[in-house]
Design a protein around this motif. Sequence first.
Motif, PDB file in Angstrom:
ATOM      1  N   PHE A 251      32.549  32.340  29.589  1.00 43.99           N
ATOM      2  CA  PHE A 251      32.103  31.392  30.610  1.00 43.99           C
ATOM      3  C   PHE A 251      31.668  32.107  31.884  1.00 43.99           C
ATOM      4  N   SER A 252      32.204  33.299  32.124  1.00 45.25           N
ATOM      5  CA  SER A 252      31.748  34.088  33.267  1.00 45.25           C
ATOM      6  C   SER A 252      30.293  34.512  33.076  1.00 45.25           C
ATOM      7  N   TYR A 253      29.951  34.984  31.873  1.00 43.27           N
ATOM      8  CA  TYR A 253      28.572  35.374  31.595  1.00 43.27           C
ATOM      9  C   TYR A 253      27.635  34.166  31.644  1.00 43.27           C
ATOM     10  N   ALA A 254      28.170  32.989  31.314  1.00 41.37           N
ATOM     11  CA  ALA A 254      27.351  31.772  31.353  1.00 41.37           C
ATOM     12  C   ALA A 254      27.200  31.228  32.770  1.00 41.37           C
ATOM     13  N   GLY A 255      27.972  31.762  33.721  1.00 36.39           N
ATOM     14  CA  GLY A 255      27.887  31.296  35.098  1.00 36.39           C
ATOM     15  C   GLY A 255      28.736  30.076  35.394  1.00 36.39           C
ATOM     16  N   TRP A 256      29.631  29.725  34.471  1.00 32.91           N
ATOM     17  CA  TRP A 256      30.530  28.589  34.691  1.00 32.91           C
ATOM     18  C   TRP A 256      31.783  29.104  35.414  1.00 32.91           C
ATOM     19  N   LYS A 257      31.661  29.316  36.699  1.00 32.06           N
ATOM     20  CA  LYS A 257      32.703  30.007  37.450  1.00 32.06           C
ATOM     21  C   LYS A 257      34.027  29.248  37.467  1.00 32.06           C
ATOM     22  N   GLN A 258      33.970  27.931  37.668  1.00 28.06           N
ATOM     23  CA  GLN A 258      35.211  27.162  37.741  1.00 28.06           C
ATOM     24  C   GLN A 258      35.957  27.202  36.415  1.00 28.06           C
ATOM     25  N   THR A 259      35.229  27.043  35.316  1.00 26.19           N
ATOM     26  CA  THR A 259      35.860  27.122  33.994  1.00 26.19           C
ATOM     27  C   THR A 259      36.405  28.516  33.742  1.00 26.19           C
ATOM     28  N   CYS A 260      35.637  29.523  34.135  1.00 26.31           N
ATOM     29  CA  CYS A 260      36.084  30.912  33.980  1.00 26.31           C
ATOM     30  C   CYS A 260      37.373  31.157  34.742  1.00 26.31           C
ATOM     31  N   CYS A 329      40.036  36.399  42.819  1.00 25.78           N
ATOM     32  CA  CYS A 329      39.694  35.023  42.450  1.00 25.78           C
ATOM     33  C   CYS A 329      40.168  34.040  43.505  1.00 25.78           C
ATOM     34  N   ILE A 330      41.380  34.248  44.001  1.00 22.94           N
ATOM     35  CA  ILE A 330      41.962  33.306  44.966  1.00 22.94           C
ATOM     36  C   ILE A 330      41.222  33.356  46.302  1.00 22.94           C
ATOM     37  N   PHE A 331      40.863  34.583  46.734  1.00 23.84           N
ATOM     38  CA  PHE A 331      40.293  34.710  48.071  1.00 23.84           C
ATOM     39  C   PHE A 331      38.764  34.675  48.088  1.00 23.84           C
ATOM     40  N   THR A 332      38.115  34.945  46.950  1.00 26.93           N
ATOM     41  CA  THR A 332      36.657  34.920  46.933  1.00 26.93           C
ATOM     42  C   THR A 332      36.110  33.891  45.960  1.00 26.93           C
ATOM     43  N   LYS A 333      37.006  33.231  45.216  1.00 28.04           N
ATOM     44  CA  LYS A 333      36.604  32.215  44.230  1.00 28.04           C
ATOM     45  C   LYS A 333      35.696  32.799  43.146  1.00 28.04           C
ATOM     46  N   ASN A 334      35.841  34.102  42.893  1.00 26.91           N
ATOM     47  CA  ASN A 334      35.002  34.726  41.871  1.00 26.91           C
ATOM     48  C   ASN A 334      35.782  35.832  41.195  1.00 26.91           C
TER      49      ASN A 334
END
Length: 388
Positions: A251-260, A329-334
């Motif tokens: 899902f990261s490669y697909a750009g689905w950040k929230q799901t990732c 992830c927590i501080f940059t949401k990525n």
Amino acid sequence: MFQTFKDWFWLERFWLPPAIKWSDLEDHDGLVFVKPSHLYMTIPYAFGLLIIRHFFERFIATPLAKAVGIKEEVRKIIPNTVLETFYRRSTRNPSEDDVYGLAKKCNLTERQVERWFRSRRNQDRPCRMKKFQEACWRFAFYLMITVAGIAFLYDKPWVYDLGEVWNGYPRQPLLPSQYWYYILEMSFYCSLLFSLGSDVKRKDFLAHVIHHLAALSLMSFSWCANYIRSGTLVMIVHDVADIWLESAKMFSYAGWKQTCNTLFFIFSAIFFISRLVIFPFWILYCTLVIPMLYLEPFFSYIFLNLQLMVLQVLHLYWGYFILKMLKRCIFTKNIQDVRSDDEDEEQEEAGEEEDEGEEEAARDKERDCLQNGLGPDRSLLPNGHHGR
């Protein structure tokens, strides 16, 4: 000489408890026992998995990637024989002097040469489609082997009573489910070794090689010494977390950040529970403490536990990087896998896009100025001197 080494290598005192002989593990009365020769089958099965993987990536992973929004990337660059020859024969990252010389030779600006090399490096990097295909294959295998492992183990008494792991050792017959669970797992790691040359190369390429070799070594040793019951417990504890990691990558490669991010949080929780709680306080207790109730210490017992303790140190090492990614992830949401080269690739591509954007803006500005009778420095042009 080879026969002498072989006889020494397979001495009972290296592999079996005192007073136990290899003859005690011969098949009899319909009971089958592990044999080192069984491991030869992992090689043809590994090639079989590579064939299955090829068709899986082509007919399942690729359509799935397109369904989640990943497109085939075609990275085109302007052909240049001089620069291509330098790229292939000298270096992919030319120095300032090299750039200056190549610019003169090709009648280009230094910025154009730098951009060409940046584009050429990006062209050699694997696209997101390939990364998604690899993650999807690993996800599918880990899911299959975890479900199979649970099906094989749920009714086994040693899962609920660790004393049963050592009851009757080493005269414990091999079950068909244990055979297939072990052989498939080992064949998978062999196939990963065989495909390292064509898979996406990350910064931890050497660590991957060492990990695969260590996993194969541990499984092979536990097979030959008939530590099958404890070995299956080790495998299920490890496989259960890897499913979530590979799905998060997909899902990261697909750009689905929230799901990732959600899947990565699930992976992190399962990783810390399975490898930093269950493994040391259940598995290591089973292999280190409980055997002393049944047996005297012997060589393979010590060697097995040394390997498992090294594995636990690796769990702590990987746990450190997982905490770093959780912090990001927590501080940059990525989430960015600290082992991956994705970040470098994105930075270079962003740099290239920024350079192109600046030049395009400069051209637009010059065009607007000329349309208003002004030069590039916004000074008034005399009549008849407008650019064509």
